[in-house]
Enzyme design. Sequence first.
Site, PDB file in Angstrom:
ATOM      1  N   GLY A  40       0.769  -1.236   0.000  1.00  0.00           N
ATOM      2  CA  GLY A  40       0.000   0.000   0.000  1.00  0.00           C
ATOM      3  C   GLY A  40       0.803   1.290   0.000  1.00  0.00           C
ATOM      4  N   ASP A  99      -5.398   2.144  10.795  1.00  0.00           N
ATOM      5  CA  ASP A  99      -6.805   1.962  11.179  1.00  0.00           C
ATOM      6  C   ASP A  99      -6.826   1.596  12.658  1.00  0.00           C
ATOM      7  OD1 ASP A  99      -9.458   1.402  11.412  1.00  0.00           O
ATOM      8  OD2 ASP A  99      -9.525  -0.234   9.984  1.00  0.00           O
ATOM      9  N   ASP A 155      -5.645  -0.359  -1.878  1.00  0.00           N
ATOM     10  CA  ASP A 155      -6.457  -1.253  -2.708  1.00  0.00           C
ATOM     11  C   ASP A 155      -7.710  -1.744  -2.003  1.00  0.00           C
ATOM     12  OD1 ASP A 155      -5.064  -3.040  -0.837  1.00  0.00           O
ATOM     13  OD2 ASP A 155      -5.940  -4.633  -2.064  1.00  0.00           O
TER      14      ASP A 155
HETATM   15  P1  IMP Z   1      -4.535  -1.625  10.997  1.00  0.00           P
HETATM   16  O1  IMP Z   1      -3.587  -2.704  11.398  1.00  0.00           O
HETATM   17  O2  IMP Z   1      -5.951  -1.900  11.441  1.00  0.00           O
HETATM   18  O3  IMP Z   1      -4.066  -0.236  11.425  1.00  0.00           O
HETATM   19  O4  IMP Z   1      -4.643  -1.659   9.416  1.00  0.00           O
HETATM   20  C1  IMP Z   1      -3.595  -1.223   8.665  1.00  0.00           C
HETATM   21  C2  IMP Z   1      -3.569  -1.847   7.297  1.00  0.00           C
HETATM   22  O5  IMP Z   1      -4.853  -2.258   6.852  1.00  0.00           O
HETATM   23  C3  IMP Z   1      -3.078  -0.841   6.298  1.00  0.00           C
HETATM   24  O6  IMP Z   1      -1.697  -0.940   6.120  1.00  0.00           O
HETATM   25  C4  IMP Z   1      -3.829  -1.213   5.037  1.00  0.00           C
HETATM   26  O7  IMP Z   1      -3.105  -2.171   4.320  1.00  0.00           O
HETATM   27  C5  IMP Z   1      -5.098  -1.840   5.540  1.00  0.00           C
HETATM   28  N1  IMP Z   1      -6.217  -0.878   5.538  1.00  0.00           N
HETATM   29  C6  IMP Z   1      -6.866  -0.361   6.617  1.00  0.00           C
HETATM   30  N2  IMP Z   1      -7.868   0.450   6.259  1.00  0.00           N
HETATM   31  C7  IMP Z   1      -7.826   0.492   4.908  1.00  0.00           C
HETATM   32  C8  IMP Z   1      -8.621   1.198   3.917  1.00  0.00           C
HETATM   33  O8  IMP Z   1      -9.541   1.978   4.211  1.00  0.00           O
HETATM   34  N3  IMP Z   1      -8.269   0.989   2.623  1.00  0.00           N
HETATM   35  C9  IMP Z   1      -7.255   0.157   2.255  1.00  0.00           C
HETATM   36  N4  IMP Z   1      -6.499  -0.516   3.130  1.00  0.00           N
HETATM   37  C10 IMP Z   1      -6.788  -0.354   4.450  1.00  0.00           C
END
Ligand code: IMP
Length: 170
Positions: A40, A99, A155
Amino acid sequence: MPPRELISAATIAGRVAELGAEIDRRLPAGPLTVVGVLRGAFMFMADLVRAIPREMTCDFLGVRSYGDATVSSGVVEITSDLGAPIAGRHVLLVEDIADTGLTLGYLLDLLRARGPASLHTCVLLAKPAYRHSGAPLDFVGFDAPDAYVVGYGLDAAQLYRNLPGIYALE
Ligand code: IMP
């Protein structure tokens, strides 16, 4: 329904230029290792490193956190490791979006254990949840809504990475 534009390519470019200058101002003097989280962050990192006027090396970590789903699996898997040691280096970890902060927290622990001289984080987008996660974000491009966003490297099931701006999937 086509994705709805949230942040234009021009707005991103302006913010990336600001971030590059801010990073150069705030990070300790000396050469950097910029670590991008694949896939990403590839587009953001390509633009960001050109906005940081410093000697640096670029490296990448392959990570899978969601598979092809749009809801966090809570599992972080390293699919490809760094190409070189980071001991004694000033490291900037570049992620597309935070996120829950789970991915970032996991990667920070992993990198910290390798003894960098300093370790900072830069994300293009931060969703509301990260504020409750305790994940330390040093540099944030934009606050993102609590919606699934795509484009500029991000994506949905591997699609939309080539969109030049950030879009919400309806
Ligand atoms: P976390 O571990 O919940 O902070 O999620 C982080 C990862 O989830 C990011 O590096 C993205 O690859 C993916 N991700 C989280 N939200 C989104 C979104 O809205 N669009 C695309 N990828 C996301």
